[in-house]
Design a protein around this motif. Sequence first.
Motif, PDB file in Angstrom:
ATOM      1  N   THR A  84       0.833  -1.203   0.000  1.00  0.00           N
ATOM      2  CA  THR A  84       0.000   0.000   0.000  1.00  0.00           C
ATOM      3  C   THR A  84       0.871   1.259   0.000  1.00  0.00           C
ATOM      4  OG1 THR A  84      -1.646  -1.197   1.315  1.00  0.00           O
ATOM      5  CG2 THR A  84      -1.840   1.205   1.223  1.00  0.00           C
ATOM      6  N   PRO A  85       0.604   2.235  -0.859  1.00  0.00           N
ATOM      7  CA  PRO A  85       1.378   3.488  -0.807  1.00  0.00           C
ATOM      8  C   PRO A  85       1.269   4.132   0.575  1.00  0.00           C
ATOM      9  CG  PRO A  85       0.110   3.369  -2.835  1.00  0.00           C
ATOM     10  CD  PRO A  85      -0.356   2.221  -1.985  1.00  0.00           C
ATOM     11  N   ALA A  86       2.396   4.503   1.122  1.00  0.00           N
ATOM     12  CA  ALA A  86       2.419   5.018   2.496  1.00  0.00           C
ATOM     13  C   ALA A  86       1.521   6.240   2.666  1.00  0.00           C
ATOM     14  CB  ALA A  86       3.858   5.342   2.896  1.00  0.00           C
ATOM     15  N   ALA A  87       1.563   7.135   1.694  1.00  0.00           N
ATOM     16  CA  ALA A  87       0.815   8.387   1.819  1.00  0.00           C
ATOM     17  C   ALA A  87      -0.686   8.188   1.715  1.00  0.00           C
ATOM     18  CB  ALA A  87       1.286   9.385   0.772  1.00  0.00           C
ATOM     19  N   SER A  88      -1.124   7.021   1.248  1.00  0.00           N
ATOM     20  CA  SER A  88      -2.554   6.812   1.040  1.00  0.00           C
ATOM     21  C   SER A  88      -3.270   6.336   2.302  1.00  0.00           C
ATOM     22  CB  SER A  88      -2.769   5.782  -0.070  1.00  0.00           C
ATOM     23  OG  SER A  88      -2.435   4.467   0.362  1.00  0.00           O
ATOM     24  N   LEU A  89      -2.546   6.005   3.346  1.00  0.00           N
ATOM     25  CA  LEU A  89      -3.170   5.464   4.549  1.00  0.00           C
ATOM     26  C   LEU A  89      -3.893   6.562   5.321  1.00  0.00           C
ATOM     27  CD1 LEU A  89      -0.273   3.134   5.760  1.00  0.00           C
ATOM     28  CD2 LEU A  89      -2.445   2.419   4.731  1.00  0.00           C
ATOM     29  N   GLY A  90      -5.133   6.301   5.669  1.00  0.00           N
ATOM     30  CA  GLY A  90      -5.914   7.263   6.435  1.00  0.00           C
ATOM     31  C   GLY A  90      -5.621   7.195   7.915  1.00  0.00           C
ATOM     32  N   PRO A  91      -6.202   8.118   8.683  1.00  0.00           N
ATOM     33  CA  PRO A  91      -5.897   8.197  10.115  1.00  0.00           C
ATOM     34  C   PRO A  91      -6.169   6.906  10.881  1.00  0.00           C
ATOM     35  CG  PRO A  91      -7.084  10.151   9.384  1.00  0.00           C
ATOM     36  CD  PRO A  91      -7.107   9.191   8.240  1.00  0.00           C
ATOM     37  N   ALA A  92      -7.289   6.242  10.602  1.00  0.00           N
ATOM     38  CA  ALA A  92      -7.625   5.041  11.365  1.00  0.00           C
ATOM     39  C   ALA A  92      -6.608   3.926  11.111  1.00  0.00           C
ATOM     40  CB  ALA A  92      -9.031   4.562  11.010  1.00  0.00           C
ATOM     41  N   ARG A  93      -6.233   3.739   9.836  1.00  0.00           N
ATOM     42  CA  ARG A  93      -5.292   2.671   9.520  1.00  0.00           C
ATOM     43  C   ARG A  93      -3.897   2.976  10.062  1.00  0.00           C
ATOM     44  NH1 ARG A  93      -5.415   0.791   3.562  1.00  0.00           N
ATOM     45  NH2 ARG A  93      -5.190  -1.295   4.451  1.00  0.00           N
ATOM     46  N   VAL A  94      -3.471   4.226   9.974  1.00  0.00           N
ATOM     47  CA  VAL A  94      -2.161   4.584  10.517  1.00  0.00           C
ATOM     48  C   VAL A  94      -2.166   4.438  12.034  1.00  0.00           C
ATOM     49  CG1 VAL A  94      -0.428   6.396  10.745  1.00  0.00           C
ATOM     50  CG2 VAL A  94      -1.610   6.092   8.588  1.00  0.00           C
ATOM     51  N   GLY A  95      -3.295   4.774  12.658  1.00  0.00           N
ATOM     52  CA  GLY A  95      -3.386   4.577  14.102  1.00  0.00           C
ATOM     53  C   GLY A  95      -3.220   3.117  14.483  1.00  0.00           C
ATOM     54  N   ARG A  96      -3.869   2.213  13.725  1.00  0.00           N
ATOM     55  CA  ARG A  96      -3.705   0.782  13.979  1.00  0.00           C
ATOM     56  C   ARG A  96      -2.262   0.348  13.761  1.00  0.00           C
ATOM     57  NH1 ARG A  96      -8.226  -0.074  10.644  1.00  0.00           N
ATOM     58  NH2 ARG A  96      -6.953  -1.331   9.203  1.00  0.00           N
ATOM     59  N   LEU A  97      -1.636   0.905  12.746  1.00  0.00           N
ATOM     60  CA  LEU A  97      -0.254   0.537  12.447  1.00  0.00           C
ATOM     61  C   LEU A  97       0.691   1.009  13.549  1.00  0.00           C
ATOM     62  CD1 LEU A  97       1.863  -0.646  10.592  1.00  0.00           C
ATOM     63  CD2 LEU A  97       1.854   1.505   9.287  1.00  0.00           C
ATOM     64  N   ALA A  98       0.513   2.232  14.026  1.00  0.00           N
ATOM     65  CA  ALA A  98       1.370   2.726  15.110  1.00  0.00           C
ATOM     66  C   ALA A  98       1.235   1.850  16.341  1.00  0.00           C
ATOM     67  CB  ALA A  98       1.013   4.184  15.436  1.00  0.00           C
ATOM     68  N   ASP A  99       0.012   1.458  16.673  1.00  0.00           N
ATOM     69  CA  ASP A  99      -0.203   0.566  17.819  1.00  0.00           C
ATOM     70  C   ASP A  99       0.440  -0.794  17.572  1.00  0.00           C
ATOM     71  OD1 ASP A  99      -1.663   2.551  19.066  1.00  0.00           O
ATOM     72  OD2 ASP A  99      -3.621   1.720  18.499  1.00  0.00           O
TER      73      ASP A  99
END
Length: 261
Positions: free
Chosen positions: A185-200
């Motif tokens: 997945t292109p990094a810049a395309s990730l929305g807030p919810a998905r990036v939040g899950r990824l950070a966790d």
Amino acid sequence: MPELPEVEAAARRLRAAAVGRVIRAARTFHDAARRALPDRDAAQLAGRRVVGVRRLGKHQAIDLDDGSTLHAHFRMTGDWDVGRDDAPLPPHARVALSLDDGTRVALAGARVLDGVRGHAPGAAPEPRLGPDALDPARDGAALRAALRGRRAAVKPALLDQRVVAGGGNIYASEALWRAGIDPRTPAASLGPARVGRLADAVRAVLHDALDAPGRYQDGEALERLRVYDREGEPCVRCGAPVRRTVQAGRSTYYCARCQKR
């Protein structure tokens, strides 16, 4: 390659063995090690007391009582060996510090890529790093800001130490699997919810690894991995076969069914 959990475990061993101790002698055993720590600099370490050991991403800083610092980096295969000074050196020893209580700590690595470099007082040893992967401040908002504008796929982006200090190939694959995100997945395309899950997920997989120290190839340490190096095996979450691809020259493992673009 040692990643954050392995480097942290090694730093803890070194901290327990060396902090408060005085260096009696420092020796190097390979031309590459001498280029990083010349004999003259090694000789000047005698009499210096170790006052702290810090992990900086996948690097380590050994702080001495005169304000100088030794910067250690494991690269591909390095590790600290702690033993008695009168015992045989470990295979592939590159640098050894003899301490005043009879302990010897040696940096060993088969590929001659690891090393120790000295920095004078006031000379910062820190490489250019982003926030540490275990930093609670590295939340979804901070990670999304770091990924903004990056055209690369998210997996290679996570390996950039300016994005996540301490991130590495193994645990990036594990975090993306846990977060349910396709590594392509292109990094810049990730929305807030998905990036939040990824950070966790990044913090979770690293904390899990810290609870089971050991190089990932070793015994129980391998069992904690859910997707890495499991090509063709059923995904433990959905049963689909784990796939392997190559991104930026590194193997990536993922489940095409439950990791979504």
